[in-house]
Design an enzyme around this catalytic site. Structure first.
Site, PDB file in Angstrom:
ATOM      1  N   HIS A  17      15.309 -33.862   8.319  1.00 23.47           N
ATOM      2  CA  HIS A  17      16.852 -33.546   9.126  1.00 23.47           C
ATOM      3  C   HIS A  17      17.725 -34.229   8.189  1.00 23.47           C
ATOM      4  O   HIS A  17      18.874 -33.384   8.160  1.00 23.47           O
ATOM      5  CB  HIS A  17      16.566 -34.359  10.165  1.00 23.47           C
ATOM      6  N   LYS A  41       9.791 -33.178  28.720  1.00 21.99           N
ATOM      7  CA  LYS A  41       9.189 -33.437  27.675  1.00 21.99           C
ATOM      8  C   LYS A  41       9.204 -35.067  27.544  1.00 21.99           C
ATOM      9  O   LYS A  41      10.053 -35.877  28.085  1.00 21.99           O
ATOM     10  CB  LYS A  41       9.849 -33.137  26.379  1.00 21.99           C
ATOM     11  N   ARG A  90      11.488 -25.254   7.323  1.00 22.53           N
ATOM     12  CA  ARG A  90      10.572 -25.654   6.712  1.00 22.53           C
ATOM     13  C   ARG A  90       9.593 -24.490   5.933  1.00 22.53           C
ATOM     14  O   ARG A  90       8.968 -24.870   4.734  1.00 22.53           O
ATOM     15  CB  ARG A  90       9.754 -26.706   7.332  1.00 22.53           C
ATOM     16  N   SER A 127       8.837 -34.308  12.733  1.00 23.34           N
ATOM     17  CA  SER A 127       8.882 -35.542  13.668  1.00 23.34           C
ATOM     18  C   SER A 127       7.601 -35.832  14.331  1.00 23.34           C
ATOM     19  O   SER A 127       7.095 -37.029  14.447  1.00 23.34           O
ATOM     20  CB  SER A 127       9.941 -35.430  14.649  1.00 23.34           C
TER      21      SER A 127
END
Length: 150
Positions: A17, A41, A90, A127
């Site tokens: 990030h 979440k 990515r 993450s």
């Protein structure tokens, strides 16, 4: 002013990030790191912790701001008058996932998404990997900014 938001949960912020934000600073007059909240979440870190990690990581960067939001990303863009959404990629799977969201956002709002490829030395970091390393007592410090310490 060219303003972009960089949305995510940042649970926690990673060097991937950080890489995208630092490079995005060269493209935009301002980047708002937008911490999204999803009631469905569960997070490892509280919203306050995530905001603190990011704020301290970019302390002194006048072009970077940090905020939180709920709901649609495009609604937050309109609220803060951002014309762009910045996203990092990515791998090809990220592109396929993000492409559909970008098309939908542009169709609903006219807001463009700008993609930057994560630097090759950081493209493996996510993450979820960081959280797994933390949960299992591993050394996560080479995967996150120095501000992510507890």
């Amino acid at each position: 002013m060219k303003r972009a938001i960089f949305p995510g949960s940042f649970d926690p912020i990673t060097l991937g990030h950080y890489d995208i934000i630092e490079r995005g600073i060269q493209l935009f007059d301002e980047i708002i790191i937008a911490i999204g909240t999803n009631a469905d979440k569960s997070y490892m870190f509280t919203e306050e912790q995530r905001k603190d990690f990011i704020t301290r990581a970019f302390d002194g960067h006048k072009k970077v701001k940090v905020d939180t939001y709920e709901g649609l990303t495009i609604d937050f863009c309109k609220k803060v008058n951002a014309q762009f959404i910045l996203r990092g990629l990515r791998n090809p799977a990220d592109f396929e996932f993000e492409k559909a969201i970008a098309h939908t956002n542009r169709k609903l709002s006219g807001i463009e998404t700008v993609f930057l490829l994560t630097s090759s030395g950081k493209s493996y970091i996510s993450s979820s990997i960081v959280r797994d390393v933390i949960r299992n007592g591993g050394d996560y410090t080479s995967l996150v900014p120095d501000t992510v310490r507890f």
